[in-house]
Design a protein around this motif. Structure first.
Motif, short mmCIF file in Angstrom:
data_model
loop_
_atom_site.label_atom_id
_atom_site.label_comp_id
_atom_site.label_asym_id
_atom_site.label_seq_id
_atom_site.Cartn_x
_atom_site.Cartn_y
_atom_site.Cartn_z
N ASN A 243 3.03 -66.62 -5.84
CA ASN A 243 2.04 -67.29 -6.69
C ASN A 243 1.42 -66.33 -7.68
N SER A 244 1.23 -65.07 -7.25
CA SER A 244 0.67 -64.09 -8.19
C SER A 244 1.66 -63.77 -9.30
N VAL A 245 2.97 -63.84 -9.01
CA VAL A 245 3.97 -63.63 -10.05
C VAL A 245 3.89 -64.75 -11.09
N LEU A 246 3.61 -65.96 -10.64
CA LEU A 246 3.56 -67.10 -11.56
C LEU A 246 2.26 -67.19 -12.33
N TYR A 247 1.14 -66.95 -11.66
CA TYR A 247 -0.15 -67.32 -12.23
C TYR A 247 -1.05 -66.14 -12.60
N ILE A 248 -0.72 -64.92 -12.20
CA ILE A 248 -1.59 -63.77 -12.45
C ILE A 248 -0.90 -62.82 -13.42
N PHE A 254 -4.05 -58.29 -9.23
CA PHE A 254 -2.85 -58.32 -8.39
C PHE A 254 -3.23 -58.17 -6.92
N PRO A 255 -2.69 -59.00 -6.02
CA PRO A 255 -2.87 -58.75 -4.59
C PRO A 255 -1.99 -57.59 -4.13
N ILE A 256 -2.21 -57.14 -2.91
CA ILE A 256 -1.52 -55.96 -2.42
C ILE A 256 -0.02 -56.20 -2.32
N GLN A 257 0.41 -57.42 -2.01
CA GLN A 257 1.84 -57.69 -1.92
C GLN A 257 2.52 -57.60 -3.28
N ARG A 258 1.83 -58.02 -4.32
CA ARG A 258 2.39 -57.90 -5.67
C ARG A 258 2.50 -56.43 -6.06
#
Length: 325
Positions: A243-248, A254-258
Motif C-alpha cells: 500500500n505504501s508503494v501505491l499511495y505514499i 515510508f514505513p519500515i517495510q518500504r
C-alpha cells in the motif's frame, strides 16, 4: 482340531461345517495412526523437527550476528557472519540516530497501533451485527462481505477511490483500504453465534442494549478470539508495504517495510544521519551490510516479542471461532 483315542496318537478332526461358529480375531481399540509411535518413529520425528528448527534459527542467527559485526569481521568473511568475533553496536546506533529509518520505525508503529485498533473495532461491530438474525439487511450485508472472497475490485479502482477521497500521502491510506479482513470477521461472527442465546435474552430482560450486551457479555467471552485476530491485524499492518508503494510518495512517510524493501532489494545505501557517535570506540560509519541486517532485525523483532504473549490464545481462539457456525 484333534481327538485323543486310547492306545493311539491324536487324530485330526474335520473343521466345523459352513455356517458353524468361527473364532474371530480381536480388532484393535484404536487405529494404527492413533497408537503411540515406535522408537524409530519418535527418532525420525525428533530429527525432522530439529532440522526444521535449525533451518529457521540459522538464518536469524546469521542476520543478528552480522548486524553486530565489525567492518574487519565482515571483510574477512566476505559477507554474512556466522561466528561472532567482536561486538559492534554502531549499526543500531546509526539507524536510531535520526534519519529515515528512525522516522520509518515511528510511522510503522503508528500505523500498526492505530490500524489494529480501527480494524478490531470495525470487525467486532460488524461481526456482532451480522451474528444477530434479526439485524437490518442481515443476509444482504453478509452476502456483500462474503462476495469479496470471490471478487476483488482490482488495483486501479482501489487507487482511484483512495486518491479520490484525498488519502494520498496520508497514513490513513495504509489503514483504511485493509481495515476489515473478511476472514477475521467470519471467525468472530462464528464465535458470537455460538454464545448461548439465554445469556443475551437475560441481558435484554434486564434492560441492556446491544452495545451493553456486546461490551459486558460478548467481548469478555471472546478474549481469545479477539486476541488472535488482533495479532493477525498487527502483524499484517507491520509487515505491509505494498500500500505504501501505491499511495505514499513522500520519503518521510515510508514505513519500515518500504525502507527495508528499498535497501535490500533495490541495493540502495541506507540514508541515515550522524557520522560521529557518543559511545566509546564508535567513531566511523558502520558497514552497509551491518546496517541492512540491523534494519532486518528491527523489522522482525516486534512480531517476535509480541507473539509469545498471544500464543496461549492462538489455538483456542482460532478453533473456537472457526469449527462451528
Amino acid at each position: 482340531m484333534t481327538a485323543q483315542l486310547s492306545g493311539a496318537g491324536p487324530v485330526p478332526v474335520a473343521p466345523p461345517p459352513d455356517g458353524g461358529p468361527r473364532k474371530r480375531r480381536a480388532r484393535p481399540d484404536r487405529s494404527v495412526w492413533e497408537g503411540p509411535p515406535s522408537p524409530a518413529g519418535q527418532l525420525g520425528k525428533g530429527v525432522v523437527l530439529t532440522l526444521l528448527v535449525l533451518a529457521v534459527l540459522f538464518p536469524m542467527w546469521s542476520v543478528v550476528v552480522t548486524s553486530l559485526a565489525s567492518r574487519e569481521t565482515i571483510s574477512e568473511t566476505g559477507g554474512m557472519v556466522v561466528v561472532p568475533r567482536e561486538f559492534d553496536p554502531s549499526a543500531y546506533v546509526t539507524i536510531f540516530n535520526g534519519g529515515q529509518i528512525t522516522q520509518a520505525v515511528w510511522i510503522s508503529t503508528l500505523v500498526t497501533v492505530l490500524g489494529t485498533a480501527v480494524s478490531l473495532v470495525l470487525t467486532v461491530l460488524a461481526a456482532y451485527g451480522l451474528s444477530r438474525p434479526g439485524s437490518v439487511a442481515h443476509r444482504g450485508l453478509l452476502f456483500f462481505f462474503l462476495l469479496t472472497f470471490l471478487i476483488f475490485p482490482g488495483l486501479v479502482p482501489s487507487y482511484l477511490v483512495v486518491t479520490g477521497l484525498g488519502l494520498k500521502d496520508s497514513i490513513w491510506s495504509l489503514i483504511l483500504p485493509s481495515a476489515i479482513s473478511v476472514f477475521n470477521l467470519v471467525v468472530i461472527r462464528a464465535f458470537f453465534m455460538n454464545v448461548p442465546g439465554e445469556l443475551v435474552d437475560s441481558a435484554r430482560i434486564d434492560g441492556a442494549g446491544e452495545f451493553r450486551i456486546l461490551w459486558t457479555i460478548m467481548l469478555p467471552l471472546s478474549k481469545a478470539v479477539v486476541a488472535v485476530v488482533g495479532l493477525f491485524y498487527a502483524v499484517g499492518y507491520w509487515n505491509a508495504y505494498f500500500n505504501s508503494v501505491l499511495y505514499i510518495d513522500d520519503n518521510d512517510k515510508f514505513p519500515i517495510q518500504r525502507v527495508l524493501q528499498t535497501y535490500i532489494l533495490g541495493g540502495q545505501s541506507p540514508a541515515v544521519s550522524g557520522a560521529s557517535f557518543n559511545i566509546p570506540g564508535v567513531t566511523a560509519y558502520p558497514p552497509t551490510l551491518a546496517v541492512k541486517m540491523a534494519v532486518v532485525v528491527v523489522t522482525v523483532l516486534p512480531a517476535v516479542i509480541v507473539y509469545p504473549f498471544v500464543q496461549r490464545h492462538f489455538t483456542k481462539g482460532v478453533i473456537t471461532g472457526a469449527v462451528k457456525g
